[in-house]
Design a protein around this motif. Structure first.
Motif, short mmCIF file in Angstrom:
data_model
loop_
_atom_site.label_atom_id
_atom_site.label_comp_id
_atom_site.label_asym_id
_atom_site.label_seq_id
_atom_site.Cartn_x
_atom_site.Cartn_y
_atom_site.Cartn_z
N UNK A 154 0.99 -1.25 0.01
CA UNK A 154 -0.05 0.00 -0.07
C UNK A 154 1.07 1.11 0.11
N UNK A 155 1.92 1.19 0.89
CA UNK A 155 2.90 2.35 0.91
C UNK A 155 3.43 2.54 -0.51
N UNK A 156 4.20 1.42 -1.07
CA UNK A 156 4.81 1.47 -2.54
C UNK A 156 3.57 2.29 -3.49
N UNK A 157 2.47 1.71 -3.54
CA UNK A 157 1.34 2.28 -4.55
C UNK A 157 1.29 3.50 -4.15
N UNK A 158 1.37 4.21 -2.92
CA UNK A 158 1.09 5.78 -2.71
C UNK A 158 2.06 6.40 -3.32
N UNK A 159 3.46 5.99 -3.12
CA UNK A 159 4.49 6.63 -3.82
C UNK A 159 4.30 6.65 -5.28
N UNK A 160 3.93 5.65 -5.69
CA UNK A 160 3.74 5.35 -7.52
C UNK A 160 2.64 6.54 -7.54
N UNK A 161 1.51 6.60 -7.18
CA UNK A 161 0.62 7.73 -7.31
C UNK A 161 1.08 8.97 -7.02
#
Length: 207
Positions: free
Chosen positions: A31-38
């Protein structure tokens, strides 16, 4: 997304797949990785008119410099300093790569070049692209991605500063394992960039 004619150019910021044909085992992002991608996608989407300098280091260790101009969506200019003098221009539809030393001028559709990720009207890092790794640093983060449809043609790592988010570097590793590093300097917002910066002249002899 292979673009071998520009391997030594700033266009080497291409999206690709596995290095040297290695097998990929995609790992779901947290979830944290996806937040950075976004966050990265939102930043790229928000780029309008930009200008700055770049320093390029190729896989042999050769260093070159030049000016970069962006006018999203669609338009970009990369002008290499002498003695290289290479010029790369995107006019929103086509990309021209001009080498005055070789007296060559090649053209490609923007949609099939690596520039499309930066210049797309709608930046998407979740469609046609597989993010394989997200790294965190003290002052920023990096995202490594490849083309979802061409798994053996290289990968790109985009590095961002944080607070505020800013693109500062990208590295592209091609299918042969050769890496080109582009570091941005003095990359800042611009206004009213001249339209002729993004004009592609007709080929010599064309009517």
């Amino acid at each position: 997304m292979s673009f071998s004619p520009s391997r030594r150019l700033v266009l080497a910021a291409g999206l690709g797949a596995a290095v040297s044909g290695a097998a990929w085992a995609d790992t779901p992002l947290s979830v944290d990785d996806k937040a950075l991608v976004d966050k990265a996608a939102a930043y790229l989407q928000g780029l309008g008119e930009m200008k700055g300098r770049f320093e390029q280091t190729d896989y042999r260790g050769g260093v070159s410099h030049g000016d970069i101009f962006l006018k999203r969506p669609g338009r970009a200019r990369f002008a290499y300093d002498p003695p290289y003098g290479l010029l790369v221009i995107s006019d929103g539809t086509n990309v021209m790569v001009s080498d005055p030393r070789l007296k060559t001028q090649n053209r490609y559709l923007l949609a099939v070049t690596p520039l499309s990720i930066l210049l797309a009207k709608q930046v998407r890092l979740d469609r046609g692209v597989v993010v394989t790794r997200v790294d965190r640093f003290t002052d920023g983060f990096a995202i490594t991605a490849r083309d979802a449809h061409h798994r053996n043609q290289g990968e790109i790592t985009l590095s961002f500063a944080d607070n505020p988010v800013a693109l500062r570097e990208w590295k592209m590793t091609d299918a042969q394992g050769k890496t080109t590093d582009i570091r941005l300097t003095a990359f800042e917002a611009a206004s009213r960039l001249e339209p002729n910066l993004f004009f592609i002249p007709a080929p010599a002899g064309a009517r």
